[in-house]
Design a protein around this motif. Structure first.
Motif, short mmCIF file in Angstrom:
data_model
loop_
_atom_site.label_atom_id
_atom_site.label_comp_id
_atom_site.label_asym_id
_atom_site.label_seq_id
_atom_site.Cartn_x
_atom_site.Cartn_y
_atom_site.Cartn_z
N VAL A 1 125.57 0.46 24.97
CA VAL A 1 125.93 0.85 23.76
C VAL A 1 124.73 1.61 22.80
O VAL A 1 124.71 2.62 22.32
N ARG B 1 122.11 -7.95 15.15
CA ARG B 1 121.80 -6.95 15.96
C ARG B 1 122.84 -5.87 15.20
O ARG B 1 123.96 -6.29 14.99
N SER C 1 137.72 -0.72 26.97
CA SER C 1 137.02 -1.77 26.33
C SER C 1 137.50 -2.06 25.30
O SER C 1 137.86 -1.26 24.15
N ARG D 1 132.74 -14.47 21.22
CA ARG D 1 133.42 -13.50 22.15
C ARG D 1 134.32 -14.06 22.94
O ARG D 1 134.32 -15.18 23.36
N TYR E 1 129.22 5.34 22.65
CA TYR E 1 129.78 4.65 24.02
C TYR E 1 131.40 4.42 23.58
O TYR E 1 132.31 4.64 24.25
N ASP F 1 126.83 -5.37 15.52
CA ASP F 1 127.56 -6.58 16.20
C ASP F 1 128.71 -7.00 15.12
O ASP F 1 128.53 -7.02 13.81
N GLN G 1 116.70 -14.17 22.56
CA GLN G 1 116.72 -14.12 21.11
C GLN G 1 118.35 -14.10 20.52
O GLN G 1 119.06 -13.23 21.18
N VAL G 2 118.44 -15.06 19.98
CA VAL G 2 120.09 -15.28 19.24
C VAL G 2 119.93 -14.52 18.03
O VAL G 2 119.35 -14.55 17.15
N PHE G 3 120.89 -13.28 18.05
CA PHE G 3 120.99 -12.35 16.96
C PHE G 3 122.02 -12.62 15.91
O PHE G 3 123.11 -12.54 15.75
N ASN H 1 134.90 -9.34 27.41
CA ASN H 1 133.21 -9.59 27.74
C ASN H 1 133.09 -10.06 29.25
O ASN H 1 133.07 -11.21 29.51
N ASN I 1 121.05 -5.94 28.23
CA ASN I 1 121.73 -5.74 26.83
C ASN I 1 122.75 -6.88 26.44
O ASN I 1 122.64 -7.10 25.13
N ASN I 2 123.34 -7.39 27.51
CA ASN I 2 124.23 -8.49 27.09
C ASN I 2 123.92 -9.60 27.33
O ASN I 2 122.66 -10.07 27.80
N LEU I 3 124.53 -10.65 26.61
CA LEU I 3 124.15 -12.09 26.70
C LEU I 3 123.70 -12.78 27.81
O LEU I 3 122.79 -13.35 28.23
C1 WQD Z 1 127.68 -11.00 22.89
C2 WQD Z 1 127.25 -11.96 21.94
C3 WQD Z 1 125.58 -10.94 20.43
C4 WQD Z 1 122.42 -10.59 23.67
C5 WQD Z 1 129.13 -5.47 24.49
C6 WQD Z 1 129.55 -3.92 24.20
C7 WQD Z 1 131.00 -3.78 24.70
C8 WQD Z 1 131.10 -4.45 26.09
C9 WQD Z 1 130.50 -5.64 26.50
C10 WQD Z 1 131.04 -2.40 27.53
C11 WQD Z 1 126.88 -11.25 20.42
C12 WQD Z 1 124.80 -11.92 21.29
C13 WQD Z 1 123.76 -10.82 22.99
C14 WQD Z 1 121.36 -11.12 23.28
C15 WQD Z 1 122.30 -12.25 21.63
N1 WQD Z 1 130.52 -3.38 26.89
N2 WQD Z 1 123.45 -11.83 21.95
N3 WQD Z 1 121.25 -12.06 22.20
O1 WQD Z 1 128.10 -6.99 21.99
O2 WQD Z 1 130.22 -8.32 22.33
O3 WQD Z 1 130.05 -6.37 23.90
O4 WQD Z 1 129.25 -5.68 25.91
O5 WQD Z 1 132.22 -2.05 27.60
O6 WQD Z 1 131.07 -2.44 24.64
O7 WQD Z 1 129.32 -3.93 22.88
O8 WQD Z 1 128.60 -8.22 24.11
O9 WQD Z 1 126.73 -9.47 25.36
O10 WQD Z 1 125.92 -7.83 23.98
O11 WQD Z 1 126.77 -9.86 22.96
O12 WQD Z 1 122.65 -13.08 20.65
O13 WQD Z 1 120.17 -11.03 23.91
O14 WQD Z 1 125.81 -12.31 22.28
O15 WQD Z 1 125.17 -10.72 19.23
O16 WQD Z 1 127.37 -12.08 19.45
P1 WQD Z 1 129.07 -7.49 22.95
P2 WQD Z 1 127.03 -8.86 24.06
#
Ligand code: WQD
Length: 342
Positions: A87, A292, A125, A231, A149, A295, A216-218, A179, A198-200
């Motif tokens: 993203v 972030r 998605s 999620r 994206y 979000d 880092q918890v956003f 997710n 990028n993802n959690l």
């Molecule tokens: C999940 C939660 C963040 C990272 C994204 C894309 C989506 C799809 C799936 C492709 C949220 C929090 C995250 C971190 C955090 N990808 N977080 N610290 O944003 O729901 O979806 O991935 O299709 O298109 O947007 O997933 O895993 O990034 O975030 O606190 O270091 O974890 O704020 O609440 P998201 P994510």
């Protein structure tokens, strides 16, 4: 035995789908350019399946290379995974995202049509739902996107809808992933993001294994039970099995559909951290930081349509997702190793 072409075949979701398709008795031809995956995946698939993968290294946007695959194999259906998917990166490189994600879809569909192959499963998605107005999210919810994206996914669904309306011979399944997390139970394949995840879940995994110091918890000021983002995490093997169900549906001459692939259960960031600590026996240190941009507070699926039409529903819970993710991460601290093929 039907033959399925997977584009983006050595990627995270595609590699797990490859295994599930073989276990379902389908033949698979894989295609990938390794722009975001490793050739090592092919060796792991061979170890797991006992079969030498049928694979072509190519950019699916390369029309002549793709035509050669259709000339060499009798393809019955395509699962189109190949796309850029970050993203944040998409906001910095919108033209590359539109060119790659839309261009490859158009080339795939044009080549399929030229070879009278008109069954396609498309990797969409939940991002197409934007800021959901109500929860759980049904497939008829309003669609909107806040980044290039997500726009490529929404536009791809529109392209496929127009294609379907222009020629009813097409059988199209758009799968809206929530997710995806976790890994195959063997620990031999899993999510291997390049650079900073990028993802959690992959980030939590790297903290648990000691590769990163702290998560880092956003934000913890969302309107959710504990203030952190909620999620719908779905085990990647459940997701792979959802693709098998969608292919069986299309190969059975059923009408085109768009369907959510989620569990219907939302978990917060803090719940994920605690589940990962239970699964790994490790502490996951974190700081609460600012939200972030982009979000949403909460996002989780109504999975009823997939259950009623495809006869599919997710079977694995968050503890299983974390246990399988941890096994993969701890067995492969550096992922697939050299991910930049010569
Ligand atoms: C999940 C939660 C963040 C990272 C994204 C894309 C989506 C799809 C799936 C492709 C949220 C929090 C995250 C971190 C955090 N990808 N977080 N610290 O944003 O729901 O979806 O991935 O299709 O298109 O947007 O997933 O895993 O990034 O975030 O606190 O270091 O974890 O704020 O609440 P998201 P994510």
């Amino acid at each position: 035995m039907p033959t399925i072409l997977l584009t983006g075949a050595t990627g995270y979701i595609a590699s797990h789908t490859w295994l599930s398709l073989q276990q379902a008795g389908l033949d698979v031809v894989g295609a990938d350019d390794f722009s975001n995956s490793s050739p090592e995946v092919l060796k792991r698939l061979e170890r797991l399946s006992g079969k030498t993968p049928v694979f072509h290294r190519l950019d699916v946007g390369d029309r002549s290379a793709l035509r050669a695959v259709f000339e060499q194999h009798r393809i019955d259906a395509v699962v189109h995974f190949a796309a850029f998917k970050a993203v944040g990166e998409s906001t910095q490189k919108p033209l590359a995202y539109y060119r790659n994600n839309l261009g490859s879809l158009l080339t795939v569909c044009e080549t399929m049509d030229a070879f009278d192959v008109r069954r396609i499963v498309f990797s969409s998605s939940a991002t197409v739902y934007g800021q959901p107005e109500s929860l759980p999210i049904r497939e008829n919810a309003p669609l909107s996107t806040t980044n290039p994206y997500g726009a490529t996914k929404l536009m791809s669904e529109q392209v496929l809808g127009d294609l379907q309306r222009s020629d009813p011979r097409w059988r199209i399944a758009c799968l809206r992933y929530f997710n995806p997390v976790g890994a195959h139970e063997s620990g031999l394949i899993g999510e291997d993001p390049r650079g900073i995840p990028n993802n959690l879940m992959p980030y939590v995994a790297q903290v648990a294994v000691g590769q990163r110091a702290k998560l880092q918890v956003f934000g913890n000021d969302y309107d959710t039970p504990d203030g952190t983002g909620v999620r719908d995490y779905i085990h990647v093997v459940d997701l792979a099995e959802g693709h098998v169900a969608a292919l069986r549906y299309l190969l059975d001459q059923q009408p085109s559909l768009t369907v959510n692939l989620g569990t219907g259960r939302g978990y917060s960031v803090l719940e994920v951290i605690r589940a990962y600590e239970r699964a790994s026996g490790r502490t996951v240190p974190y700081d609460i930081v600012a939200r972030r941009p982009g979000d949403v507070a909460a996002c989780y699926a109504d999975p009823a349509l997939a259950r009623s039409v495809l006869g599919w529903q997710a079977a694995r819970d968050l503890d299983a997702m974390c246990a399988d993710s941890w096994r993969w991460q701890s067995m492969n601290p550096s992922g697939f190793g050299d991910t930049s093929p010569s």
